[in-house]
Design a protein around this motif. Structure first.
Motif, PDB file in Angstrom:
ATOM      1  N   VAL A  14       0.863  -1.180   0.000  1.00 14.87           N
ATOM      2  CA  VAL A  14       0.000   0.000   0.000  1.00 14.87           C
ATOM      3  C   VAL A  14       0.898   1.228   0.000  1.00 14.87           C
ATOM      4  CG1 VAL A  14      -1.797   1.281   1.221  1.00 14.87           C
ATOM      5  CG2 VAL A  14      -1.846  -1.224   1.212  1.00 14.87           C
ATOM      6  N   ASP A  16       1.455   5.586  -0.681  1.00 18.41           N
ATOM      7  CA  ASP A  16       0.826   6.898  -0.744  1.00 18.41           C
ATOM      8  C   ASP A  16       1.040   7.453  -2.152  1.00 18.41           C
ATOM      9  OD1 ASP A  16       3.414   7.977  -0.879  1.00 18.41           O
ATOM     10  OD2 ASP A  16       3.443   8.521   1.238  1.00 18.41           O
ATOM     11  N   LYS A  44      -9.383   6.110  -0.957  1.00 20.04           N
ATOM     12  CA  LYS A  44      -9.043   7.143   0.007  1.00 20.04           C
ATOM     13  C   LYS A  44      -9.076   6.558   1.407  1.00 20.04           C
ATOM     14  CE  LYS A  44      -9.598  11.707  -1.700  1.00 20.04           C
ATOM     15  NZ  LYS A  44     -10.182  13.015  -1.441  1.00 20.04           N
ATOM     16  N   ARG A  48      -6.700  11.062   2.211  1.00 19.18           N
ATOM     17  CA  ARG A  48      -5.467  10.809   1.454  1.00 19.18           C
ATOM     18  C   ARG A  48      -5.638   9.614   0.518  1.00 19.18           C
ATOM     19  NH1 ARG A  48      -1.609  14.612   3.287  1.00 19.18           N
ATOM     20  NH2 ARG A  48      -2.015  15.050   5.462  1.00 19.18           N
ATOM     21  N   TRP A  49      -5.127   9.760  -0.702  1.00 20.68           N
ATOM     22  CA  TRP A  49      -5.182   8.673  -1.668  1.00 20.68           C
ATOM     23  C   TRP A  49      -4.181   7.596  -1.309  1.00 20.68           C
ATOM     24  CZ3 TRP A  49      -9.009   8.004  -4.867  1.00 20.68           C
ATOM     25  CH2 TRP A  49      -9.741   9.096  -5.320  1.00 20.68           C
ATOM     26  N   ARG A  50      -4.584   6.336  -1.498  1.00 17.56           N
ATOM     27  CA  ARG A  50      -3.713   5.180  -1.296  1.00 17.56           C
ATOM     28  C   ARG A  50      -3.838   4.275  -2.521  1.00 17.56           C
ATOM     29  NH1 ARG A  50      -1.458   7.935   1.982  1.00 17.56           N
ATOM     30  NH2 ARG A  50      -1.634   7.717   4.216  1.00 17.56           N
ATOM     31  N   ARG A  52      -2.801   0.284  -4.008  1.00 20.85           N
ATOM     32  CA  ARG A  52      -2.277  -1.076  -3.775  1.00 20.85           C
ATOM     33  C   ARG A  52      -1.429  -1.471  -4.968  1.00 20.85           C
ATOM     34  NH1 ARG A  52      -6.428  -5.365  -2.506  1.00 20.85           N
ATOM     35  NH2 ARG A  52      -4.495  -6.545  -2.361  1.00 20.85           N
TER      36      ARG A  52
END
Length: 88
Positions: A14, A16, A44, A48-50, A52
């Motif tokens: 994962v 950022d 999100k 914050r966007w994440r 994979r």
């Protein structure tokens, strides 16, 4: 020396937006726009966007026309490979 000193990036499952942008080789601003538009697989966590890694890899395979069930090594018959030359 650390991994970053050697120019290698430690890739996490994962990531950022900064890590994912570096992994994909694009700017953070471009990746933010792609995530906001739903062009890349992202979610999100809070505000914050994440991203994979496995989903990004599958997305890249899909966009490049690679079939995920066939690995690159499996696509080439070992008997058809050219022999490696000796190192000098």
């Amino acid at each position: 020396m650390t991994a970053n000193t050697l120019g290698q990036v430690a890739v996490r499952e994962v990531m950022d937006i900064r890590q994912a942008a570096e992994y994909l080789g694009i700017s953070s601003d471009t990746l933010y726009r792609y995530a906001s538009e739903g062009f890349v697989p992202a979610f999100k966590l809070g505000n914050r966007w994440r991203f994979r890694k496995s989903l990004l890899d599958s997305w890249m395979d899909e966009k490049s026309g690679v079939t995920p069930s066939v690995a690159l090594e499996d696509a080439v018959d070992a008997t058809q490979k050219k022999p490696m030359g000796r190192a000098r």
